[in-house]
Scaffold this active site. Sequence first.
Site, short mmCIF file in Angstrom:
data_model
loop_
_atom_site.label_atom_id
_atom_site.label_comp_id
_atom_site.label_asym_id
_atom_site.label_seq_id
_atom_site.Cartn_x
_atom_site.Cartn_y
_atom_site.Cartn_z
N GLY A 118 0.81 -1.22 0.00
CA GLY A 118 0.00 0.00 0.00
C GLY A 118 0.84 1.27 0.00
O GLY A 118 0.55 2.23 -0.71
N CYS A 119 1.90 1.25 0.80
CA CYS A 119 2.78 2.43 0.87
C CYS A 119 3.53 2.64 -0.44
O CYS A 119 3.76 3.78 -0.85
CB CYS A 119 3.75 2.28 2.03
#
Length: 106
Positions: free
Chosen positions: A46-47
């Site tokens: 996600g990051c």
Amino acid sequence: MTFPKIGNIAPAFSLKNQDEKLVCLKDFKGKKNLVLYFYPKASTPGCTTQACGIRDAFVEFKNMDTVVLGVSPDAPAKLTKFIQKQSLNFDLLSDEDHAIADKYGV
């Protein structure tokens, strides 16, 4: 933990970036906009998606006189690897003790 109030001056910070250079909020006085985003850990799916989206929109941010800084609890060395692996074109800041994240209610 408390959240900053809308309309108040942003809480000051001084953090090391990926090159272990100190970056302070006051360094950006006079810029039209500063985007300070917080993420939990470099190189997670996600990051990575989030950081690459910012990377890909870099010209748009620049055209709006906007500086983007990412903040995470990662050490500067890990931030360097993340930047290199993803070809990121903005600084990442190390908040290892979460002090700044706490000031911003993150």
